[in-house]
Write an enzyme that holds these catalytic residues in place. Structure first.
Site, PDB file in Angstrom:
ATOM      1  N   ASP A  66       0.774  -1.132   0.162  1.00 57.14           N
ATOM      2  CA  ASP A  66       0.055  -0.037  -0.116  1.00 57.14           C
ATOM      3  C   ASP A  66       0.767   1.251  -0.259  1.00 57.14           C
ATOM      4  O   ASP A  66       2.026   1.203   0.114  1.00 57.14           O
ATOM      5  CB  ASP A  66      -0.885  -0.228   1.083  1.00 57.14           C
ATOM      6  CG  ASP A  66      -0.317  -0.540   2.423  1.00 57.14           C
ATOM      7  OD1 ASP A  66       0.772  -0.564   2.593  1.00 57.14           O
ATOM      8  OD2 ASP A  66      -1.090  -1.094   3.522  1.00 57.14           O
ATOM      9  N   ASP A 135      -7.333  -3.018  14.105  1.00 53.74           N
ATOM     10  CA  ASP A 135      -8.799  -2.882  13.763  1.00 53.74           C
ATOM     11  C   ASP A 135      -8.943  -4.152  12.809  1.00 53.74           C
ATOM     12  O   ASP A 135     -10.048  -4.392  12.487  1.00 53.74           O
ATOM     13  CB  ASP A 135      -9.538  -1.725  13.377  1.00 53.74           C
ATOM     14  CG  ASP A 135      -8.508  -1.472  11.823  1.00 53.74           C
ATOM     15  OD1 ASP A 135      -7.739  -2.308  11.553  1.00 53.74           O
ATOM     16  OD2 ASP A 135      -9.060  -0.478  11.359  1.00 53.74           O
ATOM     17  N   HIS A 137      -7.316  -4.810  10.027  1.00 48.95           N
ATOM     18  CA  HIS A 137      -6.955  -4.723   8.608  1.00 48.95           C
ATOM     19  C   HIS A 137      -5.838  -5.295   8.064  1.00 48.95           C
ATOM     20  O   HIS A 137      -5.033  -5.757   8.756  1.00 48.95           O
ATOM     21  CB  HIS A 137      -6.872  -2.930   8.213  1.00 48.95           C
ATOM     22  CG  HIS A 137      -5.689  -2.494   8.846  1.00 48.95           C
ATOM     23  ND1 HIS A 137      -5.472  -1.087   9.350  1.00 48.95           N
ATOM     24  CD2 HIS A 137      -4.200  -2.879   8.845  1.00 48.95           C
ATOM     25  CE1 HIS A 137      -4.338  -0.675   9.650  1.00 48.95           C
ATOM     26  NE2 HIS A 137      -3.331  -1.705   9.229  1.00 48.95           N
ATOM     27  N   GLU A 142      -9.733  -1.858   5.317  1.00 46.85           N
ATOM     28  CA  GLU A 142     -10.304  -1.739   6.713  1.00 46.85           C
ATOM     29  C   GLU A 142     -11.545  -2.578   6.899  1.00 46.85           C
ATOM     30  O   GLU A 142     -12.192  -3.032   6.033  1.00 46.85           O
ATOM     31  CB  GLU A 142     -10.571  -0.183   7.059  1.00 46.85           C
ATOM     32  CG  GLU A 142      -9.345   0.848   6.688  1.00 46.85           C
ATOM     33  CD  GLU A 142      -8.300   0.845   8.142  1.00 46.85           C
ATOM     34  OE1 GLU A 142      -8.676  -0.127   8.778  1.00 46.85           O
ATOM     35  OE2 GLU A 142      -7.780   1.766   8.211  1.00 46.85           O
TER      36      GLU A 142
END
Ligand code: F6R
Length: 258
Positions: A66, A135, A137, A142
């Site tokens: 990313d 979280d 991801h 996400e």
């Protein structure tokens, strides 16, 4: 899934680097998917020792997972700069074979589509190195991300921005958008290698490895991959109900499957 519980990620980095060095020696044109962040650093550092001992990574290709949208590639906090600093330079990769999504492209979706094509043209990713967000991801996919998604522009959750604020002077400076390989893109890799350390990851690791497969915890998609290895330190493993079983399996692993 192979779940390996280790005392520290340094130990995991050593084990994984030994395996990866063998893979690269067998196939010098191995294609790697490259995570940034803290989790894969012990692996990259352990690989440096293999390179110093003669491993040649010049023909290895790399595809970053990313990149932020909104900071220049030349910015030291960009993932372009991070990959150059932690991987390309120290491991002696050919910069022409190392790719990072173009976060600064005028049309980010076109850039994402080009990235997908580049991965395909390279023959697909052999080993995808991953971390996990607190979280859940994977890449910057996400919660709520399609489990079949491809490389595209995404919005970072507030939690991710807070987690990554340590790399920036203020929270306000943390970008809100990114281009990330999709979960479908990640799942196409031939092997997944996920690293997690610390209590902040314990909940996400339990949800990813023992919870339902759900976009609520994007990393849970790893359960559907036929060849995935997960290295977790004891803190990140703290909420795994089957931790003792995973340790038993690893300790009793037959020589032929090592
Ligand atoms: C980084 C990436 C992220 C990180 C994750 C964990 O390229 O895609 O998914 O792997 O945010 O980050 P660390 O390892 O810094 O805790």
């Amino acid at each position: 899934m192979e779940i390996v519980i280790v005392e520290s990620l340094e130990e995991a980095g050593e084990i994984a680097a030994n395996r990866l060095a063998e893979t690269i020696a067998e196939n010098p044109e191995t294609v790697l998917g490259l995570a940034t962040g803290s989790s894969p650093l012990p692996l990259y550092q352990a690989l440096r020792r293999h390179v110093s001992a003669g491993l040649n990574m010049r023909r290895v290709s790399g595809f970053a997972l990313d990149e932020y949208v909104g900071i220049a590639a030349s910015d030291e906090r960009s993932y372009t700069a991070t990959i150059e600093r932690e991987v390309t330079g120290p491991l002696g990769l050919n910069p022409e074979l190392v790719h990072v999504p173009e976060g600064g492209a005028s049309d980010p979706q076109q850039a994402a589509d080009r990235y997908e094509l580049a991965i395909k043209s390279a023959g697909g990713i052999d080993v995808q190195i991953l971390g996990i967000g607190s979280d859940g991801h994977l890449g910057f996919n996400e919660p709520g991300s399609s489990l079949a998604s491809r490389t595209r522009i995404k919005t970072l959750s507030q939690r991710t921005r807070e987690d990554n604020a340590r790399f920036f002077a203020t929270l306000e400076e943390v970008p809100r958008h990114c281009i990330t390989q999709g979960l479908g893109t990640i799942m196409d890799a031939r092997h997944l290698l996920l690293f997690a350390q610390g209590t902040a990851k314990a909940e996400a690791i339990a949800a990813a490895l023992e919870g339902p497969v759900s976009s609520r915890c994007p990393a849970s998609v790893i359960q559907l991959h036929p060849s995935a290895t997960v290295y977790v330190d004891t803190s990140a493993a703290a909420r795994l109900e089957l931790a003792d079983f995973y340790k038993y399996i690893y300790t009793n692993k037959p020589g032929w499957s090592r």
